[in-house]
Design a protein around this motif. Structure first.
Motif, short mmCIF file in Angstrom:
data_model
loop_
_atom_site.label_atom_id
_atom_site.label_comp_id
_atom_site.label_asym_id
_atom_site.label_seq_id
_atom_site.Cartn_x
_atom_site.Cartn_y
_atom_site.Cartn_z
N LEU A 67 0.83 -1.20 0.00
CA LEU A 67 0.00 0.00 0.00
C LEU A 67 0.86 1.25 0.00
O LEU A 67 0.55 2.25 -0.67
CB LEU A 67 -0.92 -0.02 1.23
CG LEU A 67 -2.10 0.96 1.26
CD1 LEU A 67 -3.08 0.66 0.14
CD2 LEU A 67 -2.80 0.89 2.61
N SER A 68 1.97 1.20 0.71
CA SER A 68 2.86 2.36 0.82
C SER A 68 3.58 2.68 -0.49
O SER A 68 4.16 3.76 -0.64
CB SER A 68 3.89 2.15 1.93
OG SER A 68 4.66 0.98 1.67
N ASP A 69 3.56 1.73 -1.45
CA ASP A 69 4.22 1.96 -2.74
C ASP A 69 3.37 2.80 -3.68
O ASP A 69 3.85 3.23 -4.74
CB ASP A 69 4.53 0.63 -3.42
CG ASP A 69 5.60 -0.16 -2.69
OD1 ASP A 69 6.44 0.47 -2.01
OD2 ASP A 69 5.60 -1.40 -2.79
N VAL A 70 2.11 3.01 -3.34
CA VAL A 70 1.19 3.77 -4.20
C VAL A 70 1.13 5.22 -3.71
O VAL A 70 0.97 5.47 -2.51
CB VAL A 70 -0.21 3.15 -4.19
CG1 VAL A 70 -1.19 4.00 -5.01
CG2 VAL A 70 -0.16 1.73 -4.75
N LYS A 71 1.26 6.15 -4.63
CA LYS A 71 1.23 7.57 -4.29
C LYS A 71 0.11 8.26 -5.06
O LYS A 71 -0.06 8.04 -6.26
CB LYS A 71 2.56 8.24 -4.64
CG LYS A 71 3.80 7.54 -4.08
CD LYS A 71 3.81 7.53 -2.56
CE LYS A 71 5.07 6.83 -2.02
NZ LYS A 71 5.04 6.68 -0.53
N LEU A 72 -0.65 9.08 -4.35
CA LEU A 72 -1.70 9.88 -4.97
C LEU A 72 -1.50 11.33 -4.57
O LEU A 72 -1.32 11.63 -3.38
CB LEU A 72 -3.09 9.41 -4.55
CG LEU A 72 -3.52 8.01 -5.02
CD1 LEU A 72 -3.15 6.96 -3.98
CD2 LEU A 72 -5.02 7.96 -5.27
N VAL A 73 -1.52 12.22 -5.56
CA VAL A 73 -1.30 13.64 -5.30
C VAL A 73 -2.38 14.44 -6.02
O VAL A 73 -2.52 14.35 -7.25
CB VAL A 73 0.09 14.09 -5.79
CG1 VAL A 73 0.27 15.59 -5.55
CG2 VAL A 73 1.19 13.31 -5.08
#
Length: 221
Positions: A67-73
């Protein structure tokens, strides 16, 4: 993704699935925030007094990566990283202006992984092991009315949101004013459930553990 899922907002899949083509890299894609956060603008357009006790939540799921490998900005008046709360729901949610502008959310995830989002409706009450029954009932009543208003002409097809599932707790009691207690029923996966209509004499609800989410739901068919 359909607002008219038979269980209402709960576990309705948002239209966001990204999968890789096999290259050893991360993939980045811009997605309109209204696609990631459906019905959020409808919710925020409700009068504030009609949504004091319930909220929308968007739970992130990932396969093939952490989960920590996914980034949303969120890109609106600068860049706002979207984090993941303890219950895997995204925070902060976009403001009205970003939703109206359909501002993009840049989604980055490892190649070969897939991500998705589930839309839930939840009670807007702080984490605790005891709740006043009138507050829980108000959350259910507001969610039911708000879902129908958001659905507009299709309101007759909205499921009957009538209960709160205490996700993360394993047992609970509905306690009357005279101290008489009744064990709460449980979902198939073991979460206690409070249904205001079935516990009309309850003054409070006590739980063995602090829940991570107070999910508002409809009876399973």
């Amino acid at each position: 993704m359909s607002f008219l899922h038979r269980r209402g907002f709960v576990l309705s899949a948002v239209a966001l699935t990204l999968s890789g083509a096999g290259a050893a890299r991360a993939e980045t894609k811009d997605v309109p925030c209204t696609d990631i956060f459906p019905f959020l603008l409808n919710y925020l357009n409700l009068p504030a007094a009609e949504r004091t006790h319930f909220r929308l939540a968007y739970r992130l799921s990932v396969t093939g990566a952490r989960l920590s490998d996914v980034k949303l900005v969120l890109k609106h008046n600068g860049e706002t990283p979207l984090g993941v709360a303890a219950d895997n729901t995204l925070t902060p949610l976009p403001p009205v202006a970003a939703l109206k502008a359909k501002a993009p959310v840049t989604v980055t995830r490892p190649d070969g992984s897939k991500i998705g989002l589930n839309l839930l409706i939840a009670a807007a009450l702080p984490p605790a092991t005891a709740y006043a029954a009138p507050d829980l009932k108000k959350a259910v009543d507001q969610a039911h009315a708000g879902a129908k208003k958001a659905a507009g002409v299709m309101s007759l097809a909205v499921p009957n949101l009538d209960r709160i599932v205490f996700v993360g707790a394993s047992s609970g009691q509905a306690v009357a004013a005279d101290g008489k207690a009744a064990a709460l029923p449980k979902t198939r996966d073991g979460h206690p459930v409070f249904e205001p209509a079935a516990h009309s004499t309850a003054a409070r609800v006590t739980l063995d553990k602090t829940p991570t989410l107070l999910r508002i739901d409809a009876r399973s068919k």
